[in-house]
Design a protein around this motif. Structure first.
Motif, PDB file in Angstrom:
ATOM      1  N   ASP A  10      37.205  34.527  46.199  1.00 48.78           N
ATOM      2  CA  ASP A  10      38.021  34.815  45.020  1.00 48.78           C
ATOM      3  C   ASP A  10      37.919  33.720  43.966  1.00 48.78           C
ATOM      4  O   ASP A  10      37.977  33.999  42.769  1.00 48.78           O
ATOM      5  CB  ASP A  10      39.483  35.043  45.417  1.00 48.78           C
ATOM      6  CG  ASP A  10      40.044  33.885  46.218  1.00 48.78           C
ATOM      7  OD1 ASP A  10      39.363  33.440  47.164  1.00 48.78           O
ATOM      8  OD2 ASP A  10      41.159  33.421  45.902  1.00 48.78           O
ATOM      9  N   TYR A  11      37.730  32.476  44.392  1.00 45.02           N
ATOM     10  CA  TYR A  11      37.628  31.365  43.441  1.00 45.02           C
ATOM     11  C   TYR A  11      36.220  31.220  42.866  1.00 45.02           C
ATOM     12  O   TYR A  11      35.992  30.421  41.950  1.00 45.02           O
ATOM     13  CB  TYR A  11      38.042  30.055  44.123  1.00 45.02           C
ATOM     14  CG  TYR A  11      37.134  29.634  45.260  1.00 45.02           C
ATOM     15  CD1 TYR A  11      36.081  28.743  45.039  1.00 45.02           C
ATOM     16  CD2 TYR A  11      37.310  30.142  46.543  1.00 45.02           C
ATOM     17  CE1 TYR A  11      35.243  28.359  46.087  1.00 45.02           C
ATOM     18  CE2 TYR A  11      36.482  29.769  47.577  1.00 45.02           C
ATOM     19  CZ  TYR A  11      35.449  28.888  47.352  1.00 45.02           C
ATOM     20  OH  TYR A  11      34.611  28.520  48.383  1.00 45.02           O
ATOM     21  N   VAL A  13      34.449  33.886  41.631  1.00 44.52           N
ATOM     22  CA  VAL A  13      34.174  34.970  40.689  1.00 44.52           C
ATOM     23  C   VAL A  13      34.351  34.458  39.255  1.00 44.52           C
ATOM     24  O   VAL A  13      35.453  34.066  38.854  1.00 44.52           O
ATOM     25  CB  VAL A  13      35.105  36.178  40.944  1.00 44.52           C
ATOM     26  CG1 VAL A  13      34.820  37.289  39.933  1.00 44.52           C
ATOM     27  CG2 VAL A  13      34.922  36.696  42.373  1.00 44.52           C
ATOM     28  N   THR A  14      33.259  34.472  38.496  1.00 45.35           N
ATOM     29  CA  THR A  14      33.299  34.028  37.108  1.00 45.35           C
ATOM     30  C   THR A  14      33.687  35.166  36.178  1.00 45.35           C
ATOM     31  O   THR A  14      34.454  34.993  35.236  1.00 45.35           O
ATOM     32  CB  THR A  14      31.925  33.473  36.682  1.00 45.35           C
ATOM     33  OG1 THR A  14      31.577  32.399  37.549  1.00 45.35           O
ATOM     34  CG2 THR A  14      31.944  32.985  35.254  1.00 45.35           C
ATOM     35  N   ALA A  15      33.135  36.350  36.427  1.00 43.14           N
ATOM     36  CA  ALA A  15      33.421  37.523  35.608  1.00 43.14           C
ATOM     37  C   ALA A  15      33.043  38.768  36.401  1.00 43.14           C
ATOM     38  O   ALA A  15      32.258  38.692  37.351  1.00 43.14           O
ATOM     39  CB  ALA A  15      32.648  37.475  34.294  1.00 43.14           C
ATOM     40  N   VAL A  16      33.604  39.888  35.996  1.00 42.90           N
ATOM     41  CA  VAL A  16      33.288  41.171  36.615  1.00 42.90           C
ATOM     42  C   VAL A  16      32.606  42.050  35.569  1.00 42.90           C
ATOM     43  O   VAL A  16      33.171  42.272  34.492  1.00 42.90           O
ATOM     44  CB  VAL A  16      34.554  41.874  37.146  1.00 42.90           C
ATOM     45  CG1 VAL A  16      34.202  43.235  37.738  1.00 42.90           C
ATOM     46  CG2 VAL A  16      35.247  41.006  38.179  1.00 42.90           C
ATOM     47  N   THR A  31      43.306  42.023  38.462  1.00 42.67           N
ATOM     48  CA  THR A  31      42.868  40.885  39.281  1.00 42.67           C
ATOM     49  C   THR A  31      42.971  39.559  38.541  1.00 42.67           C
ATOM     50  O   THR A  31      42.994  38.502  39.169  1.00 42.67           O
ATOM     51  CB  THR A  31      41.411  41.079  39.731  1.00 42.67           C
ATOM     52  OG1 THR A  31      40.545  41.078  38.574  1.00 42.67           O
ATOM     53  CG2 THR A  31      41.224  42.375  40.499  1.00 42.67           C
ATOM     54  N   TYR A  33      40.605  38.505  36.597  1.00 37.60           N
ATOM     55  CA  TYR A  33      39.250  38.046  36.295  1.00 37.60           C
ATOM     56  C   TYR A  33      38.850  38.470  34.882  1.00 37.60           C
ATOM     57  O   TYR A  33      39.401  39.424  34.319  1.00 37.60           O
ATOM     58  CB  TYR A  33      38.240  38.632  37.285  1.00 37.60           C
ATOM     59  CG  TYR A  33      38.396  38.163  38.702  1.00 37.60           C
ATOM     60  CD1 TYR A  33      38.606  36.825  38.989  1.00 37.60           C
ATOM     61  CD2 TYR A  33      38.327  39.063  39.764  1.00 37.60           C
ATOM     62  CE1 TYR A  33      38.757  36.384  40.297  1.00 37.60           C
ATOM     63  CE2 TYR A  33      38.467  38.640  41.074  1.00 37.60           C
ATOM     64  CZ  TYR A  33      38.685  37.302  41.341  1.00 37.60           C
ATOM     65  OH  TYR A  33      38.831  36.873  42.624  1.00 37.60           O
ATOM     66  N   ARG A  34      37.885  37.792  34.347  1.00 37.94           N
ATOM     67  CA  ARG A  34      37.330  38.187  33.054  1.00 37.94           C
ATOM     68  C   ARG A  34      36.461  39.432  33.220  1.00 37.94           C
ATOM     69  O   ARG A  34      35.725  39.540  34.202  1.00 37.94           O
ATOM     70  CB  ARG A  34      36.491  37.050  32.466  1.00 37.94           C
ATOM     71  CG  ARG A  34      37.322  35.920  31.894  1.00 37.94           C
ATOM     72  CD  ARG A  34      36.426  34.885  31.280  1.00 37.94           C
ATOM     73  NE  ARG A  34      37.145  33.983  30.411  1.00 37.94           N
ATOM     74  CZ  ARG A  34      36.576  33.038  29.672  1.00 37.94           C
ATOM     75  NH1 ARG A  34      35.261  32.885  29.713  1.00 37.94           N
ATOM     76  NH2 ARG A  34      37.294  32.268  28.901  1.00 37.94           N
ATOM     77  N   HIS A  35      36.535  40.330  32.250  1.00 39.60           N
ATOM     78  CA  HIS A  35      35.750  41.558  32.315  1.00 39.60           C
ATOM     79  C   HIS A  35      34.676  41.546  31.234  1.00 39.60           C
ATOM     80  O   HIS A  35      34.907  41.110  30.108  1.00 39.60           O
ATOM     81  CB  HIS A  35      36.644  42.791  32.120  1.00 39.60           C
ATOM     82  CG  HIS A  35      35.883  44.075  32.126  1.00 39.60           C
ATOM     83  ND1 HIS A  35      35.536  44.745  30.978  1.00 39.60           N
ATOM     84  CD2 HIS A  35      35.367  44.806  33.153  1.00 39.60           C
ATOM     85  CE1 HIS A  35      34.857  45.838  31.283  1.00 39.60           C
ATOM     86  NE2 HIS A  35      34.743  45.890  32.598  1.00 39.60           N
TER      87      HIS A  35
END
Length: 450
Positions: A10-11, A13-16, A31, A33-35
């Protein structure tokens, strides 16, 4: 998030990256996160919207392709004509609604075998729509214009090289290309409308990428491009990108392990020597080393990085950063987080395909006897047979359907086959025993097979 935590990533993940479907966007937002939108799908929407201007022509081409796909006799005649003309033996390609580049493949292929297709249709004297000279011109011009989008789609869907850092360059190239075609007065009106819509859709869907922080920082941190990636954009966008990068780099803190080690050694040496000669100097030295300004260090790294010449386009930027991670420690940390992002979700889908999670590849390895379909599925595969031509294709489709269903279902399937027989074929079968497929097959072969 639950799965990411379970795998302890989880730590990381930079972007999805995904398409713009509302459920995907909302899920990523939940979440935290950046999309990032899939560039390939955004480009697909750009071209699909523009293809509406030549829809009447593509519909005609689809009907031609469908005819040659359905008729084994016509396809054989087309191949014979190609051979007589000294052309390579090529099949026509049908497009897929969800993939615009398949439409490009269809248009380009029919242009390649244009003369053979025209000759074959004239010889067979079939009732299918034929393209006029103007429509052939529209197809040829459209293929030329769409070629750049086809190349970008292929390039951006790769999984063995960096893609996000190239998006700004590709957007600029596509825009310049459309501006050049926009000034061409010789284009047919349909093609001019195609070009105008392409340009408008690029401005609406793709231009915002040039101000996305993830995209701009990725481009600047690619040692092949740096500021050159913004050569086709405004000066304001480059200034904003540089300011954003500078702020991000200056906020990165590096543990000063070397300074702490050197200071401890100096203090130890000073303690052992108890020298009054060097005592004041050592104390001043320790104070200077203790003062750490990450903002100044980040600016120095940036200036030094941009003063280095860009590397060749075919060189490996990841290897370049690996060699210089100690020279640019802050930039290296940020480069790892930005250059790992892909511009498209296509590589992820390709990974699932390689893992053989699609049922199609498994089905190919399974015996037909173990794969049983429903009556609705197999009936949809059986064409309507009326004019007595190409009886082999109809028989082949029915044989395949009989193999695909359970033995108990075959009587019902034979009734369905009878409903697909019309016209001359129905006249031949009328008043004859047609409750068994083998009997129907003999009747049709005896009447129409040459």
């Amino acid at each position: 998030m639950t799965i990411a935590r379970a795998w302890d990533i989880d730590y990381k993940v930079t972007a999805v990256v995904s398409d713009n479907a509302a459920n995907f966007v909302a899920g990523v937002r939940m979440t935290g996160y950046r999309h990032l939108s899939c560039f390939a799908r955004s480009l697909n929407l750009v071209v699909q919207k523009s293809l509406e201007h030549i829809a009447p022509v593509t519909v005609k081409i689809k009907s031609i392709v469908e005819y040659f796909k359905r008729s084994h006799h016509a396809l054989s005649k087309l191949h014979a004509t190609q051979e007589q003309m000294g052309l390579p033996i090529l099949k026509l390609k049908q497009d897929v609604v969800t993939r615009w580049n398949s439409t490009y493949d269809m248009l380009r292929r029919i242009i390649t075998v244009k003369n053979a297709v025209i000759s074959t249709i004239a010889v067979l004297q079939v009732d299918i729509p034929i393209l006029t000279p103007m429509e052939w011109c529209i197809v040829e011009k459209s293929v030329d214009i769409l070629e750049i989008f086809y190349e970008v789609t292929k390039e951006i869907s790769g999984d063995k090289y960096l893609t996000l850092s190239t998006t700004i360059i590709f957007i600029g190239i596509m825009t310049k290309s459309m501006m050049r075609y926009e000034n061409d007065a010789c284009l047919p009106s349909e093609v001019s409308s195609l070009v105008s819509t392409l340009k408008e859709e690029i401005m609406t869907r793709l231009r915002p990428w040039e101000e996305n922080e993830l995209v701009t920082q990725s481009a600047l941190l690619d040692p092949r491009f740096k500021k050159l990636a913004f050569s086709n954009t405004s000066e304001r966008k480059l200034t904003n990108a540089m300011s954003s990068l500078k702020t991000k780099v200056c906020s990165i803190s590096i543990p000063n392990t070397i300074t702490n080690t050197d200071t401890s050694i100096a203090r130890e040496a000073s303690t052992h020597s108890q020298s009054l000669l060097w005592k004041s100097f050592d104390e001043e030295f320790d104070r200077c080393r203790a003062v750490h300004n990450p903002q100044a260090a980040g600016i120095i790294e940036l200036d030094k990085y941009f003063n280095e010449p860009a590397i060749g386009r075919h060189e490996n930027p990841l290897a370049w950063w690996d060699d210089r991670q100690k020279l640019y420690p802050r930039l290296f940390i940020l480069a790892k987080k930005r250059l790992c992002i892909t511009a498209s979700s296509v590589p992820c889908e390709r990974l699932f395909s390689k893992a053989e999670l699609r049922p199609v590849r498994r089905r190919r390895r399974t015996k037909m006897s173990s794969v049983k379909a429903t009556i609705e599925q197999v009936t949809a595969m059986i064409p309507i047979y009326a004019d007595g031509k190409d009886v082999c294709s109809f028989i082949r489709a029915c044989d395949y359907a009989c193999e695909a269903v359970d033995r108990e279902t075959i009587p019902l399937l034979v009734k369905c086959i009878n409903t697909r027989i019309t016209g001359k074929a129905l006249e031949v079968c009328r008043y004859r025993e047609t409750s068994d497929w083998e009997i129907i097959k003999k009747i049709l072969r005896g009447a129409f097979e040459q």
